[in-house]
Motif scaffolding. Structure first.
Motif, mmCIF file in Angstrom:
data_model
loop_
_atom_site.group_PDB
_atom_site.id
_atom_site.type_symbol
_atom_site.label_atom_id
_atom_site.label_comp_id
_atom_site.label_asym_id
_atom_site.label_seq_id
_atom_site.Cartn_x
_atom_site.Cartn_y
_atom_site.Cartn_z
ATOM 1 N N CYS A 1 51.274 5.643 19.353
ATOM 2 C CA CYS A 1 49.924 5.117 19.116
ATOM 3 C C CYS A 1 49.471 5.370 17.679
ATOM 4 C CB CYS A 1 48.935 5.745 20.094
ATOM 5 S SG CYS A 1 49.102 5.174 21.803
ATOM 6 N N LEU A 2 49.802 6.523 17.137
ATOM 7 C CA LEU A 2 49.449 6.817 15.748
ATOM 8 C C LEU A 2 50.115 5.836 14.790
ATOM 9 C CD1 LEU A 2 49.697 10.720 15.750
ATOM 10 C CD2 LEU A 2 47.615 9.393 15.329
ATOM 11 N N ASP A 3 51.279 5.324 15.159
ATOM 12 C CA ASP A 3 52.011 4.385 14.304
ATOM 13 C C ASP A 3 51.514 2.951 14.425
ATOM 14 O OD1 ASP A 3 53.707 6.316 13.236
ATOM 15 O OD2 ASP A 3 55.200 6.071 14.823
ATOM 16 N N LEU A 4 50.735 2.650 15.475
ATOM 17 C CA LEU A 4 50.291 1.280 15.702
ATOM 18 C C LEU A 4 49.420 0.775 14.548
ATOM 19 C CD1 LEU A 4 49.307 1.519 19.478
ATOM 20 C CD2 LEU A 4 51.245 0.226 18.540
ATOM 21 N N HIS A 5 49.439 -0.523 14.350
ATOM 22 C CA HIS A 5 48.543 -1.200 13.399
ATOM 23 C C HIS A 5 48.650 -0.592 12.003
ATOM 24 C CE1 HIS A 5 47.301 -2.668 17.225
ATOM 25 N NE2 HIS A 5 46.620 -1.601 17.555
ATOM 26 N N ASP A 6 49.918 -0.539 11.557
ATOM 27 C CA ASP A 6 50.219 -0.011 10.216
ATOM 28 C C ASP A 6 49.777 1.439 10.053
ATOM 29 O OD1 ASP A 6 51.324 -2.478 9.335
ATOM 30 O OD2 ASP A 6 49.303 -3.244 8.965
ATOM 31 N N GLY A 7 49.895 2.191 11.124
ATOM 32 C CA GLY A 7 49.579 3.623 11.061
ATOM 33 C C GLY A 7 48.095 3.920 10.918
ATOM 34 N N LEU A 8 47.261 3.094 11.527
ATOM 35 C CA LEU A 8 45.812 3.301 11.416
ATOM 36 C C LEU A 8 45.417 4.707 11.861
ATOM 37 C CD1 LEU A 8 42.918 2.259 10.949
ATOM 38 C CD2 LEU A 8 42.970 1.340 13.282
ATOM 39 N N GLY A 9 45.977 5.186 12.951
ATOM 40 C CA GLY A 9 45.614 6.508 13.442
ATOM 41 C C GLY A 9 45.971 7.630 12.489
ATOM 42 N N ARG A 10 47.004 7.412 11.671
ATOM 43 C CA ARG A 10 47.421 8.439 10.708
ATOM 44 C C ARG A 10 46.636 8.378 9.405
ATOM 45 N NH1 ARG A 10 52.015 10.646 12.894
ATOM 46 N NH2 ARG A 10 53.318 9.259 14.158
ATOM 47 N N VAL B 1 42.511 6.606 25.950
ATOM 48 C CA VAL B 1 43.104 7.952 25.967
ATOM 49 C C VAL B 1 43.467 8.391 24.553
ATOM 50 C CG1 VAL B 1 44.908 9.410 26.958
ATOM 51 C CG2 VAL B 1 43.950 7.520 28.297
ATOM 52 N N PHE B 2 43.962 7.463 23.751
ATOM 53 C CA PHE B 2 44.255 7.794 22.360
ATOM 54 C C PHE B 2 43.020 8.345 21.665
ATOM 55 C CE2 PHE B 2 44.001 6.579 17.892
ATOM 56 C CZ PHE B 2 45.102 7.246 17.380
ATOM 57 N N GLY B 3 41.865 7.714 21.878
ATOM 58 C CA GLY B 3 40.633 8.165 21.234
ATOM 59 C C GLY B 3 40.320 9.613 21.540
ATOM 60 N N ALA B 4 40.533 10.004 22.806
ATOM 61 C CA ALA B 4 40.260 11.393 23.196
ATOM 62 C C ALA B 4 41.180 12.357 22.455
ATOM 63 C CB ALA B 4 40.416 11.546 24.708
ATOM 64 N N LEU B 5 42.470 12.054 22.411
ATOM 65 C CA LEU B 5 43.424 12.955 21.771
ATOM 66 C C LEU B 5 43.315 12.908 20.245
ATOM 67 C CD1 LEU B 5 46.549 12.437 24.055
ATOM 68 C CD2 LEU B 5 44.755 14.178 24.211
ATOM 69 N N GLN B 6 42.932 11.762 19.707
ATOM 70 C CA GLN B 6 42.704 11.662 18.268
ATOM 71 C C GLN B 6 41.491 12.496 17.861
ATOM 72 O OE1 GLN B 6 44.343 10.752 15.748
ATOM 73 N NE2 GLN B 6 43.403 9.169 14.469
ATOM 74 N N TRP B 7 40.474 12.530 18.695
ATOM 75 C CA TRP B 7 39.290 13.377 18.500
ATOM 76 C C TRP B 7 39.723 14.827 18.299
ATOM 77 C CZ3 TRP B 7 36.209 15.147 23.304
ATOM 78 C CH2 TRP B 7 34.993 15.748 22.935
ATOM 79 N N ALA B 8 40.610 15.301 19.175
ATOM 80 C CA ALA B 8 41.086 16.679 19.064
ATOM 81 C C ALA B 8 41.983 16.855 17.844
ATOM 82 C CB ALA B 8 41.838 17.066 20.335
ATOM 83 N N ALA C 1 41.757 -3.576 15.344
ATOM 84 C CA ALA C 1 43.071 -3.761 14.731
ATOM 85 C C ALA C 1 44.011 -4.506 15.676
ATOM 86 C CB ALA C 1 43.658 -2.402 14.348
ATOM 87 N N HIS C 2 43.939 -4.189 16.954
ATOM 88 C CA HIS C 2 44.750 -4.867 17.979
ATOM 89 C C HIS C 2 44.479 -6.365 17.972
ATOM 90 C CE1 HIS C 2 46.607 -4.982 22.135
ATOM 91 N NE2 HIS C 2 45.869 -6.080 22.195
ATOM 92 N N LYS C 3 43.202 -6.731 17.824
ATOM 93 C CA LYS C 3 42.817 -8.142 17.809
ATOM 94 C C LYS C 3 43.120 -8.808 16.464
ATOM 95 C CE LYS C 3 40.578 -9.905 20.771
ATOM 96 N NZ LYS C 3 40.993 -10.636 22.014
ATOM 97 N N HIS D 1 35.117 7.606 20.714
ATOM 98 C CA HIS D 1 34.685 6.272 21.121
ATOM 99 C C HIS D 1 34.772 5.286 19.948
ATOM 100 C CE1 HIS D 1 33.555 8.414 24.664
ATOM 101 N NE2 HIS D 1 32.724 9.172 23.978
ATOM 102 N N CYS D 2 34.490 5.762 18.743
ATOM 103 C CA CYS D 2 34.654 4.903 17.575
ATOM 104 C C CYS D 2 36.128 4.612 17.316
ATOM 105 C CB CYS D 2 34.006 5.545 16.355
ATOM 106 S SG CYS D 2 32.197 5.642 16.438
ATOM 107 N N TRP D 3 36.992 5.591 17.579
ATOM 108 C CA TRP D 3 38.425 5.342 17.406
ATOM 109 C C TRP D 3 38.918 4.285 18.390
ATOM 110 C CZ3 TRP D 3 41.748 5.814 13.717
ATOM 111 C CH2 TRP D 3 41.536 6.744 12.702
ATOM 112 N N LYS D 4 38.387 4.283 19.604
ATOM 113 C CA LYS D 4 38.749 3.218 20.553
ATOM 114 C C LYS D 4 38.474 1.852 19.939
ATOM 115 C CE LYS D 4 36.800 5.782 24.443
ATOM 116 N NZ LYS D 4 35.758 5.676 25.502
ATOM 117 N N VAL D 5 37.307 1.716 19.323
ATOM 118 C CA VAL D 5 36.896 0.425 18.779
ATOM 119 C C VAL D 5 37.707 0.079 17.536
ATOM 120 C CG1 VAL D 5 34.981 -0.860 17.760
ATOM 121 C CG2 VAL D 5 34.609 0.552 19.785
ATOM 122 N N ALA D 6 37.962 1.034 16.672
ATOM 123 C CA ALA D 6 38.784 0.763 15.490
ATOM 124 C C ALA D 6 40.161 0.251 15.901
ATOM 125 C CB ALA D 6 38.910 2.020 14.645
#
Length: 230
Positions: free
Chosen positions: A215-224, A186-193, A29-31, A20-25
């Motif tokens: 999705c991992l590449d979005l926003h300068d690779g925030l997910g990575r 959905v990204f948040g759920a899979l990022q959790w795992a 970044a999207h905004k 849920h925190c990843w959704k918000v992060a």
């Protein structure tokens, strides 16, 4: 002004893992809104913002404190309408509510069986003492019973992704040509795992895997910014 995101971590403050925190992060970044993270553990959550929420995520934007990932996304779109929309209108917000319900009832139901023990191992002893009984009460089963179901859940998890897989064969994101908050749900759920578990739940060549990599590449690779679990 920088928005403060209270973000959940375990014993290692460099590995935030809450879906849920990843959704918000990702939403922040999207905004294009600058934000900083305040790392909190499970037992510290009741202390943040004078007990504003029993769970994270929680943000502070100036004098405003907002809790709950969906409410935060709605707040961001309402407060910053001149920045890229997270919903793309009322229809997109309604669609995101469906995606949220599907993610919680289908994806999280399986992921809980897969990642629970590994999450416990990431926590300090104090947080483990809270986490184990609270999750056993929530799930209505012991950690041992969860462990007995883990292998079957890993083997069957791909089937839970079938609706998403079919849709992604015709468009790059759940939101269409570009991501919306429904993607971040959905990204948040899979990022959790990805961050908490060594389980391999995504297969090479799967449209879902390709979408997750995008999705991992979005926003300068925030997910990575947080490496996958070993």
């Amino acid at each position: 002004m920088t928005i403060l995101l209270h973000d959940l971590v375990g014993a290692d403050p460099a590995r935030p893992f809450s879906p849920h925190c990843w959704k918000v992060a990702m939403a922040l970044a999207h905004k294009g809104l600058p934000f900083a993270c305040n790392s909190v553990t499970f037992t510290q959550v009741p202390l943040i913002e004078d007990g504003a929420s029993r769970t994270v995520p929680v943000i502070r934007d100036g004098s405003r404190v907002v809790a709950d990932s969906f409410l935060i996304a709605a707040y961001l779109d309402e407060t910053y309408p001149d920045r890229p929309s997270l919903f793309g209108g009322e229809g997109g917000e309604a669609m995101a509510r469906f995606v949220e319900a599907w993610s919680q009832s289908v994806l999280h139901a399986g992921l809980n069986m897969i990642v629970l023990e590994e999450i416990a191992n990431l926590l300090s002893p104090e947080d483990q003492a809270y986490f184990r009984p609270s999750r056993e009460a929530r799930l209505g089963m012991t950690f041992g019973e969860v462990a007995e179901r883990r292998a079957a859940e890993i083997a069957g998890f791909s089937a839970r992704l079938t609706p998403l897989r079919m849709m992604l064969r015709s468009q790059p994101f759940i939101g269409g040509a570009s991501p919306l908050f429904c993607d971040y749900i959905v990204f948040g759920a899979l990022q959790w795992a990805r961050i908490t578990s060594s389980a391999k739940i995504l297969e090479a060549g799967d449209p879902v895997t390709d979408w997750f990599e995008r999705c991992l590449d979005l926003h300068d690779g925030l997910g990575r910014s947080v490496p996958a679990a070993a």
